[in-house]
Design an enzyme around this catalytic site. Structure first.
Site, PDB file in Angstrom:
ATOM      1  N   HIS A 206       1.095  -1.340   0.234  1.00 24.50           N
ATOM      2  CA  HIS A 206      -0.057   0.223   0.064  1.00 24.50           C
ATOM      3  C   HIS A 206       0.365   1.024   0.064  1.00 24.50           C
ATOM      4  O   HIS A 206       0.207   2.035   0.023  1.00 24.50           O
ATOM      5  CB  HIS A 206      -1.313  -0.279   1.442  1.00 24.50           C
ATOM      6  CG  HIS A 206      -0.537  -0.007   2.407  1.00 24.50           C
ATOM      7  ND1 HIS A 206      -0.214  -1.113   3.076  1.00 24.50           N
ATOM      8  CD2 HIS A 206       0.158   1.163   3.056  1.00 24.50           C
ATOM      9  CE1 HIS A 206       0.546  -0.642   4.671  1.00 24.50           C
ATOM     10  NE2 HIS A 206       0.934   0.843   4.393  1.00 24.50           N
ATOM     11  N   ASP A 236      -0.819  -7.813   0.469  1.00 26.10           N
ATOM     12  CA  ASP A 236       0.330  -6.583   0.778  1.00 26.10           C
ATOM     13  C   ASP A 236       1.855  -6.042   1.176  1.00 26.10           C
ATOM     14  O   ASP A 236       2.645  -6.040   2.009  1.00 26.10           O
ATOM     15  CB  ASP A 236      -0.071  -5.745   2.467  1.00 26.10           C
ATOM     16  CG  ASP A 236       0.078  -4.436   2.876  1.00 26.10           C
ATOM     17  OD1 ASP A 236       0.416  -4.054   0.982  1.00 26.10           O
ATOM     18  OD2 ASP A 236      -0.275  -3.610   3.544  1.00 26.10           O
ATOM     19  N   GLY A 317       3.541   5.601  10.453  1.00 24.53           N
ATOM     20  CA  GLY A 317       5.101   6.251   9.929  1.00 24.53           C
ATOM     21  C   GLY A 317       5.887   4.441  10.532  1.00 24.53           C
ATOM     22  O   GLY A 317       7.113   4.490  10.410  1.00 24.53           O
ATOM     23  N   SER A 319       4.909   1.344   8.918  1.00 21.72           N
ATOM     24  CA  SER A 319       4.169   0.823   8.062  1.00 21.72           C
ATOM     25  C   SER A 319       5.216   0.324   7.146  1.00 21.72           C
ATOM     26  O   SER A 319       6.464   1.069   6.931  1.00 21.72           O
ATOM     27  CB  SER A 319       3.956   1.423   7.081  1.00 21.72           C
ATOM     28  OG  SER A 319       2.884   0.325   6.047  1.00 21.72           O
ATOM     29  N   SER A 334       1.838  -4.512   7.492  1.00 21.14           N
ATOM     30  CA  SER A 334       0.506  -4.144   6.761  1.00 21.14           C
ATOM     31  C   SER A 334      -0.174  -2.749   7.455  1.00 21.14           C
ATOM     32  O   SER A 334      -0.118  -1.217   6.970  1.00 21.14           O
ATOM     33  CB  SER A 334      -0.115  -5.009   6.600  1.00 21.14           C
ATOM     34  OG  SER A 334      -1.202  -4.131   5.395  1.00 21.14           O
TER      35      SER A 334
END
Length: 447
Positions: A206, A236, A317, A319, A334
Site C-alpha cells: 500500500h 500487501d 509511520g 508501515s 501492513s
C-alpha cells in the site's frame, strides 16, 4: 612397582583434567561467539523449534483432526485436536494436545462465509487457535447497522464466531524503520532481496503503486529506486528496485535503533504465541506475541487476507517495517489499530508468501529456506538502503551476561569447573603423599 603405578594414575588424571579445561573453554568460546551481541534486540527463545514441531504434526494429521497449533508460555508446542486418538499421536511426538470441538476445516469454512458476506470497511477477523474460535472485530468507524448485519452472519455460522468491538480504526500505516520517500508519502525499507541479477527492497504494497519513485537519506535528495511490482489489496507487498541495481554492503541487516542492527539469515513462518519484534521509525523497536494467523482486514482501501495478527504496538509511520524473531524474517508491517501508549493490534504481510510470489530471496542467502538466525551490532545507519554496515565487536557487559546464562555456556562452564576441581585434587593428593613419605623417611632416620 606400586609407586610407579601411582605416578601413572596421577599423570593420567592430570592430563584428563587439562583436557577437560581445554574442551570446556572451547565450548564456552563457541557459545559466546554464536550468541547475539545485542540480547535486547533479539532475545533467543525456543519458539522456532516448537513451531516446527507443531506445524509438522498439523500437516501430518490433517485439518479434519486438528485445529491449529501454538507455543505456550514455556515455549512448548501445543496442538488443538478433535479426538483422543489424534491427541495420543500428538503426545507421542512430544507435544501437548488440547481437545477442541471444531476442526480447522470448520474454522476455515466460517471465514469463507464471512468473506462472501457484503464487505464492511473497518472490520477484521482471524482464527484464534487457543479459544477454537473465529474472532470478528469492528473498529469505531463501523456503523451500528453494518455491525448488526455482520453479527447476523456470524450467528448463522455458529457459536464459535466471537464478535468484538475495538477502539481506534484499522488503517494502513505509512513510513517505517529506515525511511524512503515518494510522492505517495513516506514508507519503510523492510528487507533487502534479490532475484540473482538485481537487488530490491521488499516493503508494504500500500506504500505506492508500480512506477513510484523512492528517495532516501531522510531529505529526499538521493534516489533509491522505483517500484517494479506489488500487490494491494488482496495482499500487501511491493518490490522497489535499487537505482544502481545493488543494495550495498550490510544489506542483510535491519535497523533496530541506537546504531544497532539485527542480521537476517533466513525466512520463516511464525507460530501463535511466539515472541516477535518489529522496527519502525515512529515507535522504534517493539516486541509482542503472535495472537492469530490467516487474518483478514477490511481496510478503507480494500481487503487484505492471510495476514499475521499480533499484539505488537505500531503507529502511523511504522508501515512496511520488518518483523523478525531470532534473526528470521517473518513479515512486513501492513496496518492495524491503537498506538504504543494504549496498545493495539498490528497486522503483518507474511514474508515467505510475498517472496515466492515475486520470485526473490533474501540478499546474502543462497535459498529461501528457513535458516538459524543470528544478530549483529552495527554502526549508525547500518540498515539504511544501500549503506555500508561492517559488524562491530561484542560489548563487555553483554559478554558477562552471556557467561552467566546457563542456557548458552552452562555445559562448558560445568566442564571447566569439574576439570579445575580434578586438577586441584590431584595436586593436593600428590602433595599429601609426598608429605607422608617425607615424614616416614624423617622418622626412620631420626629413629
Amino acid at each position: 612397582m606400586r609407586h610407579a603405578r601411582r605416578r601413572i594414575v596421577r599423570r593420567v588424571a592430570r592430563l584428563a583434567a587439562v583436557g577437560g579445561l581445554l574442551a570446556g573453554s572451547a565450548m564456552v568460546a563457541q557459545a559466546v561467539a554464536s550468541e547475539p551481541p545485542d540480547s535486547s534486540a533479539a532475545p533467543r527463545t525456543l519458539a522456532r523449534t516448537a513451531s516446527g514441531t507443531g506445524a509438522g504434526l498439523v500437516s501430518r494429521l490433517g485439518t479434519d483432526r486438528t485445529a491449529g497449533h501454538w507455543v505456550d508460555s514455556d515455549g512448548r508446542p501445543v496442538v488443538a485436536v478433535t479426538d483422543e486418538r489424534t491427541a495420543e499421536a500428538v503426545r507421542r511426538a512430544g507435544a501437548t494436545a488440547k481437545r477442541v470441538r471444531h476442526s480447522m476445516s470448520e474454522l476455515r469454512s466460517a471465514t469463507a462465509t464471512l468473506r462472501a458476506a457484503p464487505r464492511v470497511s473497518g472490520t477484521a477477523w482471524a482464527l484464534d487457535y487457543r479459544s477454537n474460535e473465529v474472532v470478528v472485530r469492528g473498529d469505531r468507524t463501523v456503523s451500528g447497522s453494518d455491525w448488526s448485519r455482520l453479527t447476523g452472519v456470524a450467528e448463522d455460522i455458529g457459536g464459535f464466531v466471537r464478535m468484538e468491538r475495538t477502539e481506534g480504526a484499522f488503517t494502513t500505516r505509512l513510513n517505517g524503520a529506515e525511511p524512503i520517500l515518494s510522492t505517495a508519502g513516506r514508507c519503510s525499507a523492510g528487507f533487502n532481496v534479490t532475484d540473482g541479477t538485481s537487488d530490491f527492497i521488499l516493503t508494504a504494497g500500500h506504500c505506492g503503486p508500480t512506477g513510484s519513485v523512492w528517495f532516501g537519506d531522510g531529505r529526499g535528495d538521493r534516489q533509491v529506486g522505483r517500484t517494479v511490482a506489488g500487490s494491494f489489496p488482496g495482499d500487501d507487498f511491493s518490490l522497489v528496485e535499487y537505482a544502481n541495481g545493488k543494495a550495498g554492503d550490510g544489506a542483510d541487516l535491519v535497523a533496530v535503533g541506537d546504531g544497532k542492527g539485527v542480521r537476517i539469515t533466513g525466512t520463516g513462518e511464525p507460530a501463535v504465541g511466539q515472541r516477535v519484534f518489529r522496527s519502525g521509525s515512529t515507535s522504534g523497536l517493539r516486541d509482542g506475541r503472535v495472537t492469530a494467523l490467516d487474518a483478514t482486514v477490511n481496510y478503507p482501501e480494500g481487503t487484505v487476507t492471510g495476514l499475521i495478527e499480533t499484539d505488537v504496538c505500531a503507529e502511523p509511520g511504522d508501515s512496511g517495517g520488518p518483523m523478525f524473531s531470532e534473526g528470521i524474517a517473518l513479515g512486513v508491517t501492513s496496518g492495524g489499530s491503537g498506538d504504543c501508549d494504549k496498545g493495539g493490534t498490528t497486522f503483518f504481510q507474511p514474508l515467505p508468501e510475498a517472496m515466492k510470489s515475486l520470485g526473490v530471496r533474501l540478499v546474502g542467502s543462497g535459498q529461501q529456506d528457513d535458516a538459524a538466525g543470528t544478530s549483529a551490532t552495527a554502526p549508525p545507519g547500518a540498515a539504511t538502503p544501500g549503506a555500508s554496515a561492517p559488524v562491530t565487536g561484542v560489548e563487555g557487559s553483554t559478554l558477562l551476561a552471556r557467561l552467566t546464562d546457563r542456557r548458552n555456556v552452562g555445559p562448558g562452564l560445568l566442564i571447566v569447573a569439574g576439570s579445575l576441581v580434578a586438577l586441584v585434587a590431584t595436586r593436593w593428593i600428590r602433595a599429601e603423599q609426598d608429605r607422608k613419605a617425607y615424614q616416614r623417611h624423617y622418622s626412620a632416620t631420626w629413629g
